[in-house]
Write a protein that holds these residues in place. Structure first.
Motif, PDB file in Angstrom:
ATOM      1  N   ILE A   6      -3.715   6.352  -3.447  1.00  0.00           N
ATOM      2  CA  ILE A   6      -4.232   5.677  -2.246  1.00  0.00           C
ATOM      3  C   ILE A   6      -5.162   6.602  -1.479  1.00  0.00           C
ATOM      4  CG2 ILE A   6      -3.565   4.762   0.011  1.00  0.00           C
ATOM      5  CD1 ILE A   6      -1.014   3.712  -1.335  1.00  0.00           C
ATOM      6  N   TYR A   7      -4.762   7.867  -1.336  1.00  0.00           N
ATOM      7  CA  TYR A   7      -5.598   8.827  -0.619  1.00  0.00           C
ATOM      8  C   TYR A   7      -6.940   9.010  -1.317  1.00  0.00           C
ATOM      9  CZ  TYR A   7      -7.283  13.208   1.282  1.00  0.00           C
ATOM     10  OH  TYR A   7      -8.075  14.162   1.858  1.00  0.00           O
ATOM     11  N   TRP A   8      -6.915   9.154  -2.651  1.00  0.00           N
ATOM     12  CA  TRP A   8      -8.161   9.350  -3.387  1.00  0.00           C
ATOM     13  C   TRP A   8      -9.073   8.132  -3.228  1.00  0.00           C
ATOM     14  CZ3 TRP A   8     -10.861   7.096  -7.378  1.00  0.00           C
ATOM     15  CH2 TRP A   8     -11.876   7.861  -7.921  1.00  0.00           C
ATOM     16  N   LYS A   9      -8.503   6.939  -3.320  1.00  0.00           N
ATOM     17  CA  LYS A   9      -9.311   5.732  -3.161  1.00  0.00           C
ATOM     18  C   LYS A   9      -9.864   5.616  -1.749  1.00  0.00           C
ATOM     19  CE  LYS A   9      -7.219   3.015  -6.805  1.00  0.00           C
ATOM     20  NZ  LYS A   9      -6.326   1.900  -7.137  1.00  0.00           N
ATOM     21  N   ILE A  19      -8.233  -2.358   3.027  1.00  0.00           N
ATOM     22  CA  ILE A  19      -7.600  -1.430   3.972  1.00  0.00           C
ATOM     23  C   ILE A  19      -6.178  -1.890   4.271  1.00  0.00           C
ATOM     24  CG2 ILE A  19      -7.657  -0.547   6.345  1.00  0.00           C
ATOM     25  CD1 ILE A  19      -9.734   0.742   4.592  1.00  0.00           C
ATOM     26  N   PHE A  20      -5.975  -3.178   4.506  1.00  0.00           N
ATOM     27  CA  PHE A  20      -4.635  -3.705   4.798  1.00  0.00           C
ATOM     28  C   PHE A  20      -3.696  -3.522   3.616  1.00  0.00           C
ATOM     29  CE2 PHE A  20      -6.767  -6.715   7.953  1.00  0.00           C
ATOM     30  CZ  PHE A  20      -6.538  -5.851   9.019  1.00  0.00           C
ATOM     31  N   LYS A  21      -4.200  -3.738   2.397  1.00  0.00           N
ATOM     32  CA  LYS A  21      -3.374  -3.535   1.207  1.00  0.00           C
ATOM     33  C   LYS A  21      -2.982  -2.072   1.067  1.00  0.00           C
ATOM     34  CE  LYS A  21      -4.919  -7.310  -1.741  1.00  0.00           C
ATOM     35  NZ  LYS A  21      -5.600  -7.659  -2.995  1.00  0.00           N
ATOM     36  N   ALA A  22      -3.910  -1.181   1.336  1.00  0.00           N
ATOM     37  CA  ALA A  22      -3.614   0.250   1.248  1.00  0.00           C
ATOM     38  C   ALA A  22      -2.547   0.637   2.275  1.00  0.00           C
ATOM     39  CB  ALA A  22      -4.874   1.075   1.458  1.00  0.00           C
ATOM     40  N   GLN A  23      -2.634   0.092   3.482  1.00  0.00           N
ATOM     41  CA  GLN A  23      -1.629   0.392   4.502  1.00  0.00           C
ATOM     42  C   GLN A  23      -0.254  -0.145   4.094  1.00  0.00           C
ATOM     43  OE1 GLN A  23      -3.438  -1.385   7.933  1.00  0.00           O
ATOM     44  NE2 GLN A  23      -4.642   0.440   8.408  1.00  0.00           N
ATOM     45  N   ARG A  24      -0.221  -1.344   3.533  1.00  0.00           N
ATOM     46  CA  ARG A  24       1.036  -1.920   3.060  1.00  0.00           C
ATOM     47  C   ARG A  24       1.636  -1.050   1.960  1.00  0.00           C
ATOM     48  NH1 ARG A  24       0.140  -6.740  -0.549  1.00  0.00           N
ATOM     49  NH2 ARG A  24      -0.408  -4.993  -1.883  1.00  0.00           N
ATOM     50  N   LEU A  61       5.197   1.016   1.650  1.00  0.00           N
ATOM     51  CA  LEU A  61       6.116   0.884   0.515  1.00  0.00           C
ATOM     52  C   LEU A  61       6.514   2.252  -0.042  1.00  0.00           C
ATOM     53  CD1 LEU A  61       4.974  -2.055  -1.789  1.00  0.00           C
ATOM     54  CD2 LEU A  61       7.226  -1.668  -0.832  1.00  0.00           C
ATOM     55  N   CYS A  62       5.549   3.125  -0.242  1.00  0.00           N
ATOM     56  CA  CYS A  62       5.832   4.444  -0.804  1.00  0.00           C
ATOM     57  C   CYS A  62       6.717   5.270   0.124  1.00  0.00           C
ATOM     58  CB  CYS A  62       4.530   5.205  -1.068  1.00  0.00           C
ATOM     59  SG  CYS A  62       3.539   4.514  -2.391  1.00  0.00           S
ATOM     60  N   VAL A  63       6.391   5.269   1.385  1.00  0.00           N
ATOM     61  CA  VAL A  63       7.167   6.048   2.347  1.00  0.00           C
ATOM     62  C   VAL A  63       8.578   5.482   2.480  1.00  0.00           C
ATOM     63  CG1 VAL A  63       7.333   6.669   4.797  1.00  0.00           C
ATOM     64  CG2 VAL A  63       5.165   6.893   3.584  1.00  0.00           C
ATOM     65  N   SER A  64       8.709   4.159   2.491  1.00  0.00           N
ATOM     66  CA  SER A  64      10.042   3.577   2.618  1.00  0.00           C
ATOM     67  C   SER A  64      10.882   3.831   1.363  1.00  0.00           C
ATOM     68  CB  SER A  64       9.961   2.087   2.930  1.00  0.00           C
ATOM     69  OG  SER A  64       9.312   1.395   1.895  1.00  0.00           O
TER      70      SER A  64
END
Length: 129
Positions: free
Chosen positions: A59-62, A86-91, A95-98
């Protein structure tokens, strides 16, 4: 790519269900069985941590290499597509953090239950002496 996010969403849902099962009040025998089973499964399920970390790096690279659509040259469709991404990346970051946070919570809950069990056994042994 969507399959990876679906797998991660299923893992987060399963982790949430396990966390709820561990925190609900239950008889000692049932809790002991649940904690034992969960503790055995924690090591194989640790594979979700590098998977989530890799997804975060992706996500960061994209994000760093995404074409920006901030000027007046962009059409409405391009702007909507940019905002959707942008919204998909935030979602996906959520997910990853949770996934990582829930894994850590389950690990700590199991450790606390094992510590309580060890303290109870020590107390019982000391009372017998």
């Amino acid at each position: 790519m969507a399959l990876q996010w679906m797998i991660l969403a299923c893992v987060v849902a399963a982790e949430a269900a396990v966390a709820v099962m561990l925190t609900l009040p239950a008889p000692r025998a049932v809790r002991k069985q649940i904690v034992g089973l969960t503790s055995m499964l924690l090591q194989p399920f640790a594979g979700i941590l590098p998977f989530a970390a890799f997804q975060l790096l992706d996500i960061y690279w994209k994000q760093e290499h995404r074409l920006m659509c901030t000027s007046e040259i962009c059409t409405a469709d391009e702007r909507i597509r940019f905002e959707k991404s942008i919204f998909k990346a935030q979602r996906n970051v959520i997910l990853c953090v949770s996934a990582c946070l829930l894994y850590w919570c389950i690990f700590r809950i199991c450790k606390y239950n094992k510590d309580i069990k060890a303290l109870e056994e020590t107390e019982k042994r000391l009372k017998e002496e």
